[in-house]
Design a protein around this motif. Structure first.
Motif, PDB file in Angstrom:
ATOM      1  N   ARG A   1     -36.475 -13.820  16.145  1.00 47.39           N
ATOM      2  CA  ARG A   1     -35.351 -12.881  16.045  1.00 47.39           C
ATOM      3  C   ARG A   1     -35.405 -12.096  14.745  1.00 47.39           C
ATOM      4  N   ARG A   2     -35.986 -12.725  13.727  1.00 51.82           N
ATOM      5  CA  ARG A   2     -36.149 -12.069  12.423  1.00 51.82           C
ATOM      6  C   ARG A   2     -37.494 -11.354  12.309  1.00 51.82           C
TER       7      ARG A   2
ATOM      8  N   ARG B   1     -33.254 -23.806   9.846  1.00 46.94           N
ATOM      9  CA  ARG B   1     -33.228 -23.737  11.310  1.00 46.94           C
ATOM     10  C   ARG B   1     -32.838 -22.348  11.806  1.00 46.94           C
ATOM     11  N   ASP B   2     -32.098 -21.600  10.959  1.00 44.66           N
ATOM     12  CA  ASP B   2     -31.718 -20.255  11.378  1.00 44.66           C
ATOM     13  C   ASP B   2     -32.737 -19.198  10.956  1.00 44.66           C
ATOM     14  N   GLY B   3     -33.922 -19.630  10.465  1.00 43.04           N
ATOM     15  CA  GLY B   3     -35.034 -18.705  10.331  1.00 43.04           C
ATOM     16  C   GLY B   3     -35.354 -18.136   8.966  1.00 43.04           C
TER      17      GLY B   3
ATOM     18  N   GLU C   1     -37.128 -19.600  17.811  1.00 47.76           N
ATOM     19  CA  GLU C   1     -36.323 -18.501  18.350  1.00 47.76           C
ATOM     20  C   GLU C   1     -35.741 -17.650  17.225  1.00 47.76           C
ATOM     21  N   ASN C   2     -35.240 -18.322  16.192  1.00 43.09           N
ATOM     22  CA  ASN C   2     -34.627 -17.586  15.085  1.00 43.09           C
ATOM     23  C   ASN C   2     -35.664 -16.873  14.221  1.00 43.09           C
TER      24      ASN C   2
ATOM     25  N   GLN D   1     -35.317 -23.949  18.456  1.00 48.52           N
ATOM     26  CA  GLN D   1     -34.304 -23.064  17.892  1.00 48.52           C
ATOM     27  C   GLN D   1     -34.845 -22.358  16.655  1.00 48.52           C
ATOM     28  N   THR D   2     -35.620 -23.078  15.847  1.00 54.35           N
ATOM     29  CA  THR D   2     -36.223 -22.463  14.659  1.00 54.35           C
ATOM     30  C   THR D   2     -37.187 -21.355  15.064  1.00 54.35           C
TER      31      THR D   2
END
Length: 206
Positions: A16-17, A101-103, A12-13, A9-10
Motif C-alpha cells: 500500500r506504501r 505491521r502498518d508498513g 499488504e501495508n 498484513q505487513t
C-alpha cells in the motif's frame, strides 16, 4: 512459529506504501528471489546486513555480479572511498532494523552509508528481513525495536564499549563509538517499487 496473519498484513501495508513486498518461507528461497530481483548487468553494493550474510546472499552476489566490496579495502581511507562509491551502484542490498505491521521501515546507522543508499542513489534496493523484525504496533514500536534490540546486539557484535552493550537497552548515549547516529524512517517508496522488501519466515539478523 511464523504468524502468517501478521506477515500478510505487513506485506499488504508495505504494498500500500508502494514497496514491492514478498514473503519467502526459507532463507534459500529468499536468496534466490533476491538474486532474481537484480538485473543481470547491474553493479551491486551492500550495507552491513547480518541477514544478507546468513542467507548466503552476499556470497552469491559476489559470484554472479560486478560488485563494490568495501571489505577489500586495506586502509580506512580506501574503505570510506568504496562506501562512497557504493552510493553509485545500480543495486544496493541491506537489512532492516525494524518493520512496523502498518508498513514503516526503520533503520539506525553509525556511518550513514547504508541509510543514504536506501533513501537515494542506487535505482534498485533489495532489503531482506526475518519475520522477527516485524513489530505489532506502529512506527514507535519499530523504532523501539531498532534502538533496544538491534542496536545493543550490533554493539556486542562489533565489540563496542557503549552502555547498551552491558544493559541490552538504549541509554540514548553520546559515546564516541555509538552506532546510533542516523535514524531513518521510511514510510513510502518513491518511485514506486524502487525498494523491494523480502520477509523471510525465519529469525534472522538483529
Amino acid at each position: 512459529m511464523v504468524d502468517i496473519e501478521s506477515v500478510n498484513q505487513t506485506l499488504e501495508n508495505l504494498k500500500r506504501r508502494r514497496f514491492e513486498a514478498y514473503y519467502c518461507a526459507s532463507a534459500e528461497e529468499a536468496k534466490n528471489l533476491a538474486l532474481s530481483l537484480i538485473p543481470e548487468n547491474d553493479v551491486v553494493a551492500w550495507g552491513g546486513s547480518r541477514t544478507a550474510e546468513q542467507i548466503g546472499l552476499i556470497d552469491a552476489v559476489k559470484e554472479k555480479f560486478a560488485v563494490i566490496d568495501r571489505d577489500k579495502a586495506t586502509t580506512p581511507e580506501e574503505k570510506r572511498a568504496l562506501m562512497k562509491k557504493g552510493l553509485t551502484a545500480d543495486t544496493f542490498i541491506a537489512g532492516v532494523n525494524g518493520i512496523s505491521r502498518d508498513g514503516w521501515l526503520v533503520n539506525i546507522d553509525g556511518t550513514g552509508n547504508r541509510v543514504a543508499a536506501i533513501t537515494f542513489g542506487p535505482e534498485n534496493v533489495v532489503l531482506v528481513a526475518g519475520v522477527n523484525k516485524i513489530t505489532e504496533g506502529g512506527l514507535q514500536s519499530a523504532i523501539n525495536r531498532a534502538r533496544n534490540v538491534a542496536a545493543p546486539l550490533n554493539t556486542k557484535r562489533f565489540g563496542l564499549a557503549t552502555p547498551c552493550k552491558t544493559t541490552g537497552k538504549c541509554a540514548d548515549c553520546l559515546a564516541d563509538n555509538t552506532i546510533c547516529c542516523h535514524f531513518v524512517e521510511t514510510r513510502y517508496c518513491k518511485p514506486a517499487g524502487r525498494i523491494k522488501v523480502i520477509l523471510i519466515g525465519e529469525e534472522l539478523g538483529f
